[in-house]
Write a protein that holds these residues in place. Structure first.
Motif, mmCIF file in Angstrom:
data_model
loop_
_atom_site.group_PDB
_atom_site.id
_atom_site.type_symbol
_atom_site.label_atom_id
_atom_site.label_comp_id
_atom_site.label_asym_id
_atom_site.label_seq_id
_atom_site.Cartn_x
_atom_site.Cartn_y
_atom_site.Cartn_z
ATOM 1 N N MET A 2 0.857 -1.193 0.000
ATOM 2 C CA MET A 2 0.000 0.000 0.000
ATOM 3 C C MET A 2 0.891 1.240 0.000
ATOM 4 N N PRO A 3 0.356 2.368 -0.452
ATOM 5 C CA PRO A 3 1.124 3.607 -0.295
ATOM 6 C C PRO A 3 1.392 3.861 1.188
ATOM 7 N N ILE A 4 2.573 4.388 1.487
ATOM 8 C CA ILE A 4 2.937 4.667 2.881
ATOM 9 C C ILE A 4 2.284 5.983 3.310
ATOM 10 N N ARG A 5 1.706 5.969 4.501
ATOM 11 C CA ARG A 5 1.168 7.204 5.088
ATOM 12 C C ARG A 5 2.110 7.654 6.205
ATOM 13 N N TYR A 6 2.179 8.959 6.401
ATOM 14 C CA TYR A 6 3.049 9.505 7.448
ATOM 15 C C TYR A 6 2.182 10.212 8.482
ATOM 16 N N ILE A 69 2.714 -0.013 11.749
ATOM 17 C CA ILE A 69 3.832 0.941 11.785
ATOM 18 C C ILE A 69 5.069 0.254 11.229
ATOM 19 N N VAL A 70 5.649 0.815 10.151
ATOM 20 C CA VAL A 70 6.815 0.186 9.535
ATOM 21 C C VAL A 70 8.080 1.015 9.723
ATOM 22 N N GLY A 71 7.957 2.172 10.351
ATOM 23 C CA GLY A 71 9.140 2.982 10.618
ATOM 24 C C GLY A 71 8.769 4.203 11.420
ATOM 25 N N TYR A 72 9.796 4.801 12.031
ATOM 26 C CA TYR A 72 9.550 6.060 12.747
ATOM 27 C C TYR A 72 10.837 6.856 12.845
ATOM 28 N N VAL A 73 10.659 8.138 13.064
ATOM 29 C CA VAL A 73 11.789 9.001 13.369
ATOM 30 C C VAL A 73 11.395 9.833 14.581
ATOM 31 N N TYR A 74 12.366 10.032 15.478
ATOM 32 C CA TYR A 74 12.131 10.807 16.687
ATOM 33 C C TYR A 74 13.186 11.894 16.804
ATOM 34 N N SER A 75 12.759 13.132 16.825
ATOM 35 C CA SER A 75 13.663 14.265 17.013
ATOM 36 C C SER A 75 13.214 15.070 18.218
ATOM 37 N N ASN A 76 14.141 15.800 18.800
ATOM 38 C CA ASN A 76 13.757 16.660 19.923
ATOM 39 C C ASN A 76 14.648 17.886 20.024
ATOM 40 N N VAL A 77 14.161 18.802 20.828
ATOM 41 C CA VAL A 77 14.912 19.993 21.183
ATOM 42 C C VAL A 77 15.054 19.965 22.697
ATOM 43 N N SER A 78 16.305 20.066 23.181
ATOM 44 C CA SER A 78 16.563 19.908 24.612
ATOM 45 C C SER A 78 17.619 20.892 25.082
ATOM 46 N N PRO A 79 17.642 21.165 26.390
ATOM 47 C CA PRO A 79 18.747 21.956 26.936
ATOM 48 C C PRO A 79 20.052 21.199 26.710
ATOM 49 N N SER A 115 15.569 1.479 1.974
ATOM 50 C CA SER A 115 16.063 1.821 0.629
ATOM 51 C C SER A 115 14.935 2.021 -0.375
ATOM 52 N N MET A 116 13.778 2.475 0.108
ATOM 53 C CA MET A 116 12.652 2.763 -0.791
ATOM 54 C C MET A 116 12.263 4.236 -0.733
ATOM 55 N N GLY A 117 13.041 5.018 -0.003
ATOM 56 C CA GLY A 117 12.741 6.444 0.072
ATOM 57 C C GLY A 117 11.972 6.859 1.316
ATOM 58 N N ILE A 118 11.527 5.894 2.112
ATOM 59 C CA ILE A 118 10.746 6.231 3.318
ATOM 60 C C ILE A 118 11.608 7.031 4.296
ATOM 61 N N GLY A 119 12.857 6.591 4.472
ATOM 62 C CA GLY A 119 13.755 7.288 5.396
ATOM 63 C C GLY A 119 13.997 8.724 4.971
ATOM 64 N N SER A 120 14.100 8.946 3.669
ATOM 65 C CA SER A 120 14.332 10.312 3.180
ATOM 66 C C SER A 120 13.135 11.208 3.463
ATOM 67 N N VAL A 121 11.921 10.666 3.337
ATOM 68 C CA VAL A 121 10.721 11.458 3.664
ATOM 69 C C VAL A 121 10.727 11.812 5.149
ATOM 70 N N LEU A 122 11.007 10.819 5.994
ATOM 71 C CA LEU A 122 11.013 11.057 7.446
ATOM 72 C C LEU A 122 12.121 12.036 7.826
ATOM 73 N N TYR A 123 13.284 11.861 7.181
ATOM 74 C CA TYR A 123 14.400 12.773 7.467
ATOM 75 C C TYR A 123 14.017 14.213 7.121
ATOM 76 N N ASP A 124 13.459 14.410 5.930
ATOM 77 C CA ASP A 124 13.112 15.769 5.483
ATOM 78 C C ASP A 124 12.124 16.429 6.445
#
Ligand SMILES: CC(C)(COP(=O)(O)OP(=O)(O)OC[C@H]1O[C@@H](n2cnc3c(N)ncnc32)[C@H](O)[C@@H]1OP(=O)(O)O)[C@@H](O)C(=O)NCCC(=O)NCCS
Length: 176
Positions: A2-6, A69-79, A115-124
């Motif tokens: 299926m198409p990936i949803r974010y 859920i087939v992937g995730y990215v977690y970012s934060n802003v911290s002291p 290697s299908m571009g999912i990581g690049s979408v999450l990174y961006d």
């Protein structure tokens, strides 16, 4: 496939990524040639829960294939002080002018979806979020030893290797 949803994962629903977070720790351990046992104490409960609590702002995006859920990215802003502890000093505190830093903290795509571009979408999306904080100029990514694919991925996105910590257990990348 299926198409990936974010989808944005709210802070109070981080348990949605618990299994993938624990898979990430096992994956990193499997690649590590130096002190892999350090990962034994690392899990969703010990890494992600405290990190989300200590951060000023969190950003989690899940990649969904239908209802899985087939992937995730977690970012934060911290002291920046969060990165100086008994475990390690992750970077020279004086090299950061402001009080806060951005971090692309966790990134995991399930095998079969890489290697299908999912990581690049999450990174961006993560990078856009980190860049949106006025006055926070310093962004960090920490890569554990043995994970050259991840290192090359971040380099291809423009991050630069800064230094190593814990005798090479971790390579620190910065945006500048
Ligand atoms: C690292 C990771 C997040 C990248 O996401 P991805 O969806 O696989 O990456 P993309 O498909 O967007 O690939 C982007 C580029 O990275 C490179 N790349 C991705 N995976 C690679 C791999 N396994 N080996 C070498 N290069 C790779 C490709 O050259 C690709 O460039 P292209 O678009 O010109 O082909 C993903 O592979 C992953 O989750 N790996 C396992 C967990 C991990 O290592 N996490 C990082 C912890 S710091």
């Amino acid at each position: 496939m299926m198409p990936i949803r974010y989808e944005l994962v709210p802070d109070d629903q981080i348990s949605l990524v618990k299994d993938l977070c624990n898979e990430l720790m096992i994956y990193q351990k499997s690649l590590a040639t130096f002190r892999p046992e350090l990962f034994d104490g690392m899990s969703f409960e010990t890494r992600m829960v405290p990190s989300v609590k200590n951060a000023k702002a969190n950003h989690i995006i899940a990649a969904m294939d239908s209802d899985e859920i087939v992937g995730y990215v977690y970012s934060n802003v911290s002291p920046k002080e969060v990165y100086s502890s008994a475990f390690a000093t992750f970077f020279d505190m004086d090299s950061v002018k402001g009080n806060d830093v951005g971090c692309l903290s966790q990134f995991y795509i399930k095998e079969g979806y890489r290697s299908m571009g999912i990581g690049s979408v999450l990174y961006d999306e993560s990078k856009k979020w980190l860049d949106s904080f006025d006055g926070i100029h310093d962004q960090f990514i920490y890569v554990s030893n043995g994970n050259d694919a991840a290192l090359n991925f971040y380099k291809s996105k423009g991050f630069k290797v800064s230094h190593q910590i814990l005798d090479g257990f971790i390579t620190v990348l910065r945006n500048t």
